[in-house]
Design an enzyme around this catalytic site. Structure first.
Site, short mmCIF file in Angstrom:
data_model
loop_
_atom_site.label_atom_id
_atom_site.label_comp_id
_atom_site.label_asym_id
_atom_site.label_seq_id
_atom_site.Cartn_x
_atom_site.Cartn_y
_atom_site.Cartn_z
N THR A 187 0.44 -1.08 -0.20
CA THR A 187 0.00 0.06 -0.25
C THR A 187 0.86 1.20 -0.13
O THR A 187 0.36 2.21 -0.25
CB THR A 187 -0.94 -0.26 1.32
OG1 THR A 187 -0.42 0.01 2.65
CG2 THR A 187 -1.57 -1.57 1.00
N THR A 190 0.77 3.75 -3.01
CA THR A 190 -0.98 4.42 -3.05
C THR A 190 -0.81 5.51 -1.80
O THR A 190 -0.79 7.12 -1.97
CB THR A 190 -1.88 3.33 -2.64
OG1 THR A 190 -2.17 2.88 -4.01
CG2 THR A 190 -3.20 4.16 -2.17
N CYS A 380 -9.78 5.46 -45.37
CA CYS A 380 -9.42 6.81 -46.11
C CYS A 380 -8.23 6.80 -46.51
O CYS A 380 -8.39 6.62 -47.92
CB CYS A 380 -8.30 7.91 -44.30
SG CYS A 380 -8.34 9.39 -43.88
N LEU A 381 -7.06 6.28 -46.19
CA LEU A 381 -5.44 5.94 -47.20
C LEU A 381 -5.85 4.53 -48.03
O LEU A 381 -5.33 4.25 -48.97
CB LEU A 381 -4.39 6.08 -46.58
CG LEU A 381 -3.24 5.90 -47.34
CD1 LEU A 381 -3.16 7.32 -48.20
CD2 LEU A 381 -1.65 6.13 -46.62
N MET A 383 -9.15 3.77 -48.83
CA MET A 383 -9.41 3.90 -50.13
C MET A 383 -9.08 4.55 -51.31
O MET A 383 -9.22 4.45 -52.64
CB MET A 383 -11.09 4.87 -49.70
CG MET A 383 -11.68 5.47 -50.59
SD MET A 383 -13.11 6.60 -50.58
CE MET A 383 -12.65 7.90 -52.24
N HIS A 519 -13.61 8.29 -41.60
CA HIS A 519 -12.78 6.87 -40.57
C HIS A 519 -14.67 6.98 -39.56
O HIS A 519 -14.82 7.08 -38.40
CB HIS A 519 -12.29 8.26 -39.59
CG HIS A 519 -11.13 8.25 -39.95
ND1 HIS A 519 -9.77 7.08 -40.10
CD2 HIS A 519 -10.38 9.35 -40.80
CE1 HIS A 519 -9.09 7.83 -40.85
NE2 HIS A 519 -9.17 8.82 -41.11
N GLU A 521 -15.17 4.29 -38.44
CA GLU A 521 -14.61 3.75 -36.93
C GLU A 521 -14.78 4.43 -35.36
O GLU A 521 -15.38 3.76 -33.88
CB GLU A 521 -13.27 3.17 -36.45
CG GLU A 521 -12.16 3.91 -36.92
CD GLU A 521 -11.41 4.63 -38.47
OE1 GLU A 521 -10.53 5.15 -38.65
OE2 GLU A 521 -12.61 4.36 -39.14
#
Length: 547
Positions: A187, A190, A380-381, A383, A519, A521
């Site tokens: 611990t 932390t 993008c590229l 395509m 894009h 996605e």
């Protein structure tokens, strides 16, 4: 007026602040609250737009054209709330704003200092949209103690003091390392992280502890005692087999309840978690599997294609199948035939990228998919490479290429089927760019409409005549080649509203061959997979049944 939750991290980076923030946002939504999530990054870049994908991972693009940190992708995927330019800010942007104001004389000749001018700028940024939502979740990048992060920590300290009591809380993520030799969680990291926070005037209300093991009650009580928080506000964050189980996992250990308790919200609305239970079921009970090859340029760092990887997963959810994506370096295909590398895959995806490296390999991957009748998605590229491949091998343009790859002054190696875009329409205004403009923000960025050809494959997939998708690119397919390419079998099935910019191409007599300039996605979500990815994975599933 919004309640604010500030999320900080300590001990080490990459603890999952972004995912914890996104999951908490989803849980607050499940209880009926509206949320907005923000990212404050201490680096001095104005935005991630010019940063290498190997350095920073992907650049996430918003509808309003901001190039942002990839964590904003997590925010959108978990909450469905579209992010804006005002949801991402870096130290570089803050300092730029301050210096611009100083040059304009807005500070009336005062000496410009970190306190109060930089911290005031940060606080002003935090307040944007304050009236629009119930909860504002603000993630601070980096870890406590980083020198570049100090102005942000000071700004949130001031902000929390200036707001009405009970309007702000601080959630701090730390690491609980496990020492195998002594078989115990430690611990002390932390404790030191919280001590660092407290030394700059910040006291956490909730501790989220990343750990590989259950936290014994004795250790939880110890953390609470030494870190000055309630024991029920010490929340474990265990490793998961899917990030999309995080909302359920955090709810199970009481994170959302701890947050509502910290705000003294009682009684708390009961959460509706059906959406996430359904997602978890699709993760745990797939009814099949598909293998998809991703032929890219930045495959050494999967975060470079983070949204893409997640969108493929979402496409799997839509079809109740597991998607096994394999990342292949496009440069390999420039030295070797694609067949040994691509045989056995059920679909091929070629993503975006910048520069010439690996492009001939991407062209060969597109050719392989077209000739072998394997489902293909070019983004993008990807395509543009599919268009160049069709121009060379179907339309007889043997010198077809892109202006992006022509570096010899006064001498063109290629016939430019893809050209550098210098002018386009954005809303009601015309945007003009020159090749030698500064790189940042000089692309067609953000959401643009496209008009789909009736009865085309993409019109059927979308179930719409007009779509809006996000762009990030400098180069366009030249429309003057449309008739020649369509005569050869490559159809332009989506165009900009003025009919000048090709947005989508497809091959009608192929099982599934689509290229998109945008894009998709970036808009996919686990509970709402993007239609292109859902149908692409469906096509891969059909292909798997033929193999």
């Amino acid at each position: 007026m919004a309640r604010y939750i500030f999320i900080t991290g300590g001990v080490v980076s990459s603890l999952g602040k972004g995912l914890a923030s996104a999951a908490l946002g989803a849980l607050l939504q499940a209880r009926g609250y509206s949320v907005r999530l923000r990212k404050l990054d201490p680096y001095l870049n104005v935005d991630p737009g010019t940063m290498s994908p190997f350095e920073h991972g992907e650049v996430f693009v918003t509808d309003d054209g901001a190039e942002t940190d990839l964590d904003l992708g997590h925010y959108e995927r978990f909450t469905g709330v579209p992010c804006r330019k005002t949801d991402s800010v870096s130290a570089g942007r803050i300092y730029t704003n301050v210096l611009d104001k100083e040059r304009r004389g807005e500070y009336l000749g005062k000496t410009i200092q970190v306190i109060p001018h930089v911290t005031n700028e940060i606080k002003d940024w935090l307040s944007i949209g304050d009236e629009e939502t119930d909860f504002m979740l603000c993630e601070i990048g980096g870890t406590v103690g980083d020198i570049e992060g100090l102005p942000f920590f000071e700004a949130i300290r001031q902000f929390m003091q200036e707001r009405p009591k009970g309007d702000c809380i601080l959630m701090h993520l730390t690491l609980l390392p496990y020492l195998a030799a002594s078989r115990e969680l430690k611990t002390k990291p932390t404790q030191h992280s919280v001590k660092e926070l407290r030394s700059i005037g910040l006291q956490p209300d909730i501790l989220v502890c990343r750990t590989e093991h259950e936290i014994p009650e004795s250790e939880r009580a110890k953390i609470a005692l030494f870190c000055n928080v309630r024991a029920e506000s010490v929340v474990p964050a265990m490793d998961l087999d899917s990030i999309y189980k995080a909302p359920l996992a955090y709810h199970g250990v009481g994170l959302d309840q701890a947050v509502l308790d910290a705000f003294a919200i009682t009684p708390a609305p009961r959460p509706k978690l059906d959406r996430w239970l359904d997602v978890a079921d699709r993760i745990d009970s797939p009814e099949g599997e598909v293998r998809i090859a991703v032929v890219g340029k930045y495959v050494k760092l999967e975060d470079a294609y983070k949204s893409l990887a997640e969108a493929l997963t979402h496409g799997g959810f839509a079809n109740r199948v597991k998607v096994r994506a394999q990342w292949l370096d496009a440069e390999v295909f420039e030295r070797e035939h694609p067949s040994p590398h691509l045989d056995g895959f059920h679909a091929i995806l070629v993503p975006g990228g910048f520069g010439e490296r690996g492009t001939e390999g991407k062209i060969r991957a597109a050719q392989f998919a077209r000739e072998r009748k394997i489902p293909y998605l070019g983004i993008c590229l990807g395509m543009q490479m599919a268009v160049i491949e069709a121009a060379r091998n179907l339309a007889g343009l043997s010198r077809a290429g892109s202006q992006e790859f022509d570096h010899e002054a006064g001498l063109s190696r290629f016939e430019h089927v893809v050209y550098h875009m210098t002018e386009w329409t954005e809303g009601n205004r015309t945007v003009r760019r020159k090749a030698d403009d500064a790189k940042g923000g000089t692309m067609r960025l953000g959401a643009y409409d496209a008009i789909l050809t009736p009865s085309s494959r993409v019109a059927e997939i979308y179930g719409a005549a007009t779509i809006s998708e996000r762009h990030r690119h400098r180069y366009e397919v030249d429309k003057k080649y449309q008739k020649r390419l369509e005569a050869a079998g490559l159809h332009f099935s989506g165009l900009s509203p003025d009919g000048e910019l090709p947005e989508i191409v497809e091959i009608p007599d192929h099982p599934w061959f689509v290229g998109v300039q945008f894009h998709p996605e970036l808009k996919s979500k686990p509970f709402e997979p993007h239609p292109l990815f859902a149908d692409f994975v469906r096509a891969a599933l059909d292909q798997s049944r033929l193999v």
